[in-house]
Design a protein around this motif. Structure first.
Motif, PDB file in Angstrom:
ATOM      1  N   SER A  23       0.800  -1.222  -0.071  1.00 29.46           N
ATOM      2  CA  SER A  23      -0.180   0.029  -0.264  1.00 29.46           C
ATOM      3  C   SER A  23       0.725   1.312  -0.132  1.00 29.46           C
ATOM      4  CB  SER A  23      -0.788  -0.212   1.145  1.00 29.46           C
ATOM      5  OG  SER A  23      -1.904  -1.053   1.146  1.00 29.46           O
ATOM      6  N   GLY A  24       1.896   0.936  -0.111  1.00 33.00           N
ATOM      7  CA  GLY A  24       3.059   2.230  -0.110  1.00 33.00           C
ATOM      8  C   GLY A  24       2.769   2.831   1.304  1.00 33.00           C
ATOM      9  N   PRO A  25       2.525   4.429   1.112  1.00 36.62           N
ATOM     10  CA  PRO A  25       2.658   5.153   2.487  1.00 36.62           C
ATOM     11  C   PRO A  25       1.030   5.082   3.187  1.00 36.62           C
ATOM     12  CG  PRO A  25       2.177   6.608   0.438  1.00 36.62           C
ATOM     13  CD  PRO A  25       2.762   5.047  -0.232  1.00 36.62           C
ATOM     14  N   LEU A  26       0.242   4.525   2.502  1.00 37.09           N
ATOM     15  CA  LEU A  26      -1.128   4.179   2.999  1.00 37.09           C
ATOM     16  C   LEU A  26      -1.673   3.332   4.018  1.00 37.09           C
ATOM     17  CD1 LEU A  26      -2.797   4.478  -0.636  1.00 37.09           C
ATOM     18  CD2 LEU A  26      -2.068   6.271   0.829  1.00 37.09           C
ATOM     19  N   ARG A  27      -2.533   3.581   4.682  1.00 41.06           N
ATOM     20  CA  ARG A  27      -2.820   2.584   5.833  1.00 41.06           C
ATOM     21  C   ARG A  27      -3.677   1.598   5.546  1.00 41.06           C
ATOM     22  NH1 ARG A  27      -5.567   5.180  11.454  1.00 41.06           N
ATOM     23  NH2 ARG A  27      -6.096   3.234  12.498  1.00 41.06           N
ATOM     24  N   ASN A  28      -3.498   0.569   5.966  1.00 42.34           N
ATOM     25  CA  ASN A  28      -4.074  -0.868   5.872  1.00 42.34           C
ATOM     26  C   ASN A  28      -4.306  -1.251   4.377  1.00 42.34           C
ATOM     27  OD1 ASN A  28      -6.307  -3.089   5.941  1.00 42.34           O
ATOM     28  ND2 ASN A  28      -6.927  -2.032   7.949  1.00 42.34           N
ATOM     29  N   GLY A  29      -5.293  -2.033   3.903  1.00 47.76           N
ATOM     30  CA  GLY A  29      -5.326  -2.585   2.472  1.00 47.76           C
ATOM     31  C   GLY A  29      -6.783  -2.815   2.313  1.00 47.76           C
ATOM     32  N   GLU A  52      -7.124   4.710   3.317  1.00 43.88           N
ATOM     33  CA  GLU A  52      -6.831   4.766   2.095  1.00 43.88           C
ATOM     34  C   GLU A  52      -6.298   3.663   1.196  1.00 43.88           C
ATOM     35  OE1 GLU A  52      -6.767   8.320   0.470  1.00 43.88           O
ATOM     36  OE2 GLU A  52      -8.561   8.071   1.674  1.00 43.88           O
ATOM     37  N   GLY A  53      -5.427   2.570   1.853  1.00 41.25           N
ATOM     38  CA  GLY A  53      -5.007   1.546   1.458  1.00 41.25           C
ATOM     39  C   GLY A  53      -5.964   0.723   0.855  1.00 41.25           C
ATOM     40  N   GLY A  54      -7.118   0.787   1.271  1.00 45.93           N
ATOM     41  CA  GLY A  54      -8.328  -0.210   0.708  1.00 45.93           C
ATOM     42  C   GLY A  54      -8.697   0.622  -0.794  1.00 45.93           C
ATOM     43  N   TYR A  55      -9.018   1.830  -0.721  1.00 48.29           N
ATOM     44  CA  TYR A  55      -9.472   2.365  -1.838  1.00 48.29           C
ATOM     45  C   TYR A  55      -8.690   2.971  -2.918  1.00 48.29           C
ATOM     46  CZ  TYR A  55     -14.304   2.232   0.073  1.00 48.29           C
ATOM     47  OH  TYR A  55     -15.604   1.708   0.506  1.00 48.29           O
ATOM     48  N   ARG A  56      -7.465   3.740  -2.432  1.00 51.09           N
ATOM     49  CA  ARG A  56      -6.565   4.583  -3.316  1.00 51.09           C
ATOM     50  C   ARG A  56      -5.635   3.676  -4.275  1.00 51.09           C
ATOM     51  NH1 ARG A  56      -3.730  10.211  -2.423  1.00 51.09           N
ATOM     52  NH2 ARG A  56      -5.422  10.454  -0.713  1.00 51.09           N
ATOM     53  N   LEU A  57      -6.046   3.745  -5.425  1.00 47.75           N
ATOM     54  CA  LEU A  57      -5.113   2.883  -6.446  1.00 47.75           C
ATOM     55  C   LEU A  57      -4.303   3.449  -7.229  1.00 47.75           C
ATOM     56  CD1 LEU A  57      -5.703  -0.222  -6.131  1.00 47.75           C
ATOM     57  CD2 LEU A  57      -7.614   1.228  -5.367  1.00 47.75           C
ATOM     58  N   PRO A  58      -3.462   2.848  -7.939  1.00 52.49           N
ATOM     59  CA  PRO A  58      -2.480   3.393  -9.106  1.00 52.49           C
ATOM     60  C   PRO A  58      -3.514   3.476 -10.333  1.00 52.49           C
ATOM     61  CG  PRO A  58      -1.528   1.380  -8.351  1.00 52.49           C
ATOM     62  CD  PRO A  58      -2.685   1.512  -7.743  1.00 52.49           C
ATOM     63  N   CYS A  59      -3.494   4.623 -11.134  1.00 48.93           N
ATOM     64  CA  CYS A  59      -4.154   4.919 -12.103  1.00 48.93           C
ATOM     65  C   CYS A  59      -3.298   5.711 -13.112  1.00 48.93           C
ATOM     66  CB  CYS A  59      -5.525   5.741 -11.942  1.00 48.93           C
ATOM     67  SG  CYS A  59      -6.313   6.136 -13.655  1.00 48.93           S
ATOM     68  N   ILE A  60      -3.011   5.223 -14.250  1.00 50.64           N
ATOM     69  CA  ILE A  60      -2.185   5.660 -15.487  1.00 50.64           C
ATOM     70  C   ILE A  60      -3.272   5.882 -16.507  1.00 50.64           C
ATOM     71  CG2 ILE A  60      -0.326   5.646 -16.899  1.00 50.64           C
ATOM     72  CD1 ILE A  60       0.987   3.797 -14.630  1.00 50.64           C
ATOM     73  N   VAL A  61      -3.085   7.184 -17.273  1.00 48.74           N
ATOM     74  CA  VAL A  61      -4.135   7.471 -18.391  1.00 48.74           C
ATOM     75  C   VAL A  61      -3.042   8.011 -19.480  1.00 48.74           C
ATOM     76  CG1 VAL A  61      -6.105   8.593 -19.241  1.00 48.74           C
ATOM     77  CG2 VAL A  61      -5.948   7.738 -17.025  1.00 48.74           C
ATOM     78  N   LEU A  92      -5.594  14.770   4.785  1.00 47.65           N
ATOM     79  CA  LEU A  92      -4.751  13.832   3.940  1.00 47.65           C
ATOM     80  C   LEU A  92      -3.216  14.493   3.166  1.00 47.65           C
ATOM     81  CD1 LEU A  92      -7.657  11.627   2.138  1.00 47.65           C
ATOM     82  CD2 LEU A  92      -6.190  11.054   4.288  1.00 47.65           C
ATOM     83  N   GLU A  93      -3.783  16.073   3.357  1.00 42.97           N
ATOM     84  CA  GLU A  93      -2.404  16.460   2.632  1.00 42.97           C
ATOM     85  C   GLU A  93      -1.206  16.719   3.234  1.00 42.97           C
ATOM     86  OE1 GLU A  93      -1.595  20.958   0.691  1.00 42.97           O
ATOM     87  OE2 GLU A  93      -3.168  20.735   2.005  1.00 42.97           O
ATOM     88  N   SER A  94      -1.179  16.581   4.873  1.00 41.90           N
ATOM     89  CA  SER A  94      -0.283  16.524   5.928  1.00 41.90           C
ATOM     90  C   SER A  94      -0.140  14.969   6.369  1.00 41.90           C
ATOM     91  CB  SER A  94      -0.436  17.603   6.833  1.00 41.90           C
ATOM     92  OG  SER A  94      -1.524  17.399   7.606  1.00 41.90           O
ATOM     93  N   ASP A  95      -1.190  14.200   6.309  1.00 41.78           N
ATOM     94  CA  ASP A  95      -1.067  12.979   7.058  1.00 41.78           C
ATOM     95  C   ASP A  95      -1.889  11.880   6.322  1.00 41.78           C
ATOM     96  OD1 ASP A  95      -1.345  11.006   9.059  1.00 41.78           O
ATOM     97  OD2 ASP A  95      -2.938  11.919   9.900  1.00 41.78           O
ATOM     98  N   LEU A  96      -1.035  11.449   4.852  1.00 39.63           N
ATOM     99  CA  LEU A  96      -1.410  10.616   4.235  1.00 39.63           C
ATOM    100  C   LEU A  96      -1.678   9.195   4.811  1.00 39.63           C
ATOM    101  CD1 LEU A  96      -2.321   9.977   1.335  1.00 39.63           C
ATOM    102  CD2 LEU A  96      -0.044   9.868   0.698  1.00 39.63           C
ATOM    103  N   GLY A  97      -0.998   8.949   5.754  1.00 42.50           N
ATOM    104  CA  GLY A  97      -1.136   7.488   6.334  1.00 42.50           C
ATOM    105  C   GLY A  97      -2.001   7.596   7.280  1.00 42.50           C
ATOM    106  N   GLU A  98      -2.800   8.582   7.635  1.00 44.43           N
ATOM    107  CA  GLU A  98      -4.269   8.687   8.509  1.00 44.43           C
ATOM    108  C   GLU A  98      -3.593   8.317   9.971  1.00 44.43           C
ATOM    109  OE1 GLU A  98      -7.784   7.480   5.994  1.00 44.43           O
ATOM    110  OE2 GLU A  98      -6.143   6.171   5.464  1.00 44.43           O
ATOM    111  N   GLN A  99      -2.753   8.914  10.610  1.00 46.45           N
ATOM    112  CA  GLN A  99      -2.275   8.524  11.948  1.00 46.45           C
ATOM    113  C   GLN A  99      -2.811   9.485  12.904  1.00 46.45           C
ATOM    114  OE1 GLN A  99      -0.444   5.834  12.351  1.00 46.45           O
ATOM    115  NE2 GLN A  99      -0.991   5.330  10.494  1.00 46.45           N
ATOM    116  N   THR A 100      -3.028  10.843  12.683  1.00 50.15           N
ATOM    117  CA  THR A 100      -3.422  11.670  13.741  1.00 50.15           C
ATOM    118  C   THR A 100      -5.016  12.174  13.510  1.00 50.15           C
ATOM    119  OG1 THR A 100      -1.203  12.669  13.513  1.00 50.15           O
ATOM    120  CG2 THR A 100      -2.812  14.093  14.427  1.00 50.15           C
TER     121      THR A 100
END
Length: 443
Positions: free
Chosen positions: A282-288, A294-303, A401-409
């Protein structure tokens, strides 16, 4: 001066209309969606992986735009119904998607497109229910499996007919790519633009790679699968080049949900081959997968769309699979349904670099909502069992999410007004569909 011959004027007008029609058809892009299964945000080199080698996808990102705030859904069936309909799963019903749902394939076909679906369908309760299978939902051609590969075996359908089975999971990525190439070379009508929806089975549960890739990566079997994906996607892109289709093909590469990366699931999963732990990053994201973090929903997307979608661009604008239908409507020239609530928005200007902003908000199913950079989760936010964090207190959560992408605070206690605003937004999204005052009959 004499008036022009009316017959000549009529002929000239007819020629003009014919030329305009040809020009309009040429302006309509082909659309190729490569949809992987359970691939994590951090699995690709261009998204930060230092383990997996993904040169073709990294090249695709260099040739197009890489999105870093792109959302699918948190599990398989709901993700597919959302993509197909432009509607959140609370409306499109996921694995149980009813025949009354309208897919982008049903809408784009009358606009002159040829449509094909290859791979994992997963919205007909994994059963051969004809009015909920691809041919009844707008696709001219289908090859694939109606469900997942949890038992290490898949059964195929071609169109509406059974087409064999296999327990060789390492063959699937190549098989589906071969079928996609066969569609492009043998089944495609060169007089029509096409939509090809290629929904892979890997990297779901019983993962495996072909002999060519097994044991070759630095990331174990999972890494082998990632690198085979890279190679097979490159092979498909090469065929677009070979056929002269690349310049007018909108290529979208993304995944259905985050990776399985929770011990609760892998520890209890039985029957998978030795070493086949489907453990993505999940990279810097929390959980999966299965989690509203974010680790459950946010995905790579290339267009990529050469000359139209800016090359080498990285965008953090909010974008989602539910946006595909309204965006395709703009690009292909069809109308979205007006008899039901469509949650997606037209992202054409974002894709073409005419706008830097995307969605204002995104809803996490039965869990919370994001508005701008703020994300809210309710106390009883829904987690699939394997994704539950046992030490998570059941309280409201608010993250920047701008300052805390890993959802820790958790900022909820400090920002009650923001919590109230996002809670109200969540409830408004959960509202019911409008009355069906003008149902569309297109099937």
């Amino acid at each position: 001066m004499d008036s022009p011959n009316p017959n000549l004027r009529s002929a000239a007008l007819l020629v003009f209309l014919l030329l305009a029609s040809v020009a309009n058809a040429a302006d309509k892009p082909n659309i190729l969606i490569v949809f992987t299964d359970d691939q994590g945000y951090g699995d690709l080199g261009c998204y930060g992986s230092e383990t997996n080698k993904t040169p073709r996808l990294d090249q695709l990102a260099a040739e197009g735009t890489r999105f870093t705030s792109f959302y699918s859904q948190t599990v398989c069936g709901p993700s597919r119904s959302a993509l197909l309909t432009g509607r959140y799963p609370l409306r499109s019903k996921g694995w149980g998607m009813p025949a009354s749902e309208i897919t982008f394939a049903e809408l784009i076909r009358p606009a002159g497109y040829q449509t094909a679906c290859i791979g994992k369908w997963d919205v007909s309760n994994r059963k051969a229910i004809l009015d909920r299978m691809p041919l009844a939902q707008g696709f001219d051609y289908y090859f694939g499996t109606l469900g997942a590969n949890d038992g290490g075996n898949v059964r195929f359908h071609e169109n509406n007919e059974p087409a064999g089975a296999t327990d060789d999971m390492g063959s699937l990525t190549t098989l589906y790519t071969d079928k996609a190439i066969d569609f492009l070379k043998e089944k495609r009508d060169p007089e029509k633009p096409f939509v090809l929806y290629l929904a892979h089975t890997m990297m779901h549960t019983i993962i495996d790679a072909s002999d060519r890739f097994r044991g070759q990566s630095d990331g174990g079997l999972y890494g082998d699968v990632v690198e085979e994906f890279d190679y097979e996607t490159g092979r498909l892109l090469d065929v677009l080049d070979e056929l002269g289709l690349s310049e007018n093909t909108l290529v979208i590469y993304t995944s259905d949900n985050g990776p399985w990366n929770q011990p609760k699931y892998t520890d209890r999963k039985k029957g998978h081959p030795k070493g086949s732990i489907f453990w993505g990053a999940s990279g810097p994201l929390r959980n999966g997968k299965g989690s509203p973090y974010e680790g459950g929903y946010r995905l790579p997307c290339i267009v990529r769309w050469p000359g139209k979608v800016p090359a080498g661009r990285v965008s953090d604008a909010m974008f989602a699979t539910i946006d595909f239908m309204p965006t395709f409507a703009n690009l292909a020239g069809f109308e979205v349904p007006t008899d039901r609530r469509i949650d997606g928005i037209d992202q054409t200007d974002l894709l073409l670099g005419k706008r830097d902003t995307g969605r204002e908000h995104f809803y996490f199913n039965n869990a919370g909502v994001r508005l701008g950079n703020l994300k809210y989760l309710k106390p009883d936010a829904y987690f699939h069992g394997y994704a539950i964090e046992d030490d998570r207190p059941k309280i409201e959560e608010l993250y920047d999410l701008e300052s805390d992408l890993g959802e820790q605070t958790n900022l909820a206690a400090k920002e009650p007004e923001k919590v109230a605003k996002l809670r109200a937004l969540m409830k408004s999204i959960e509202g019911s569909d409008p009355p069906e005052t003008s149902p569309i009959q297109i099937k």
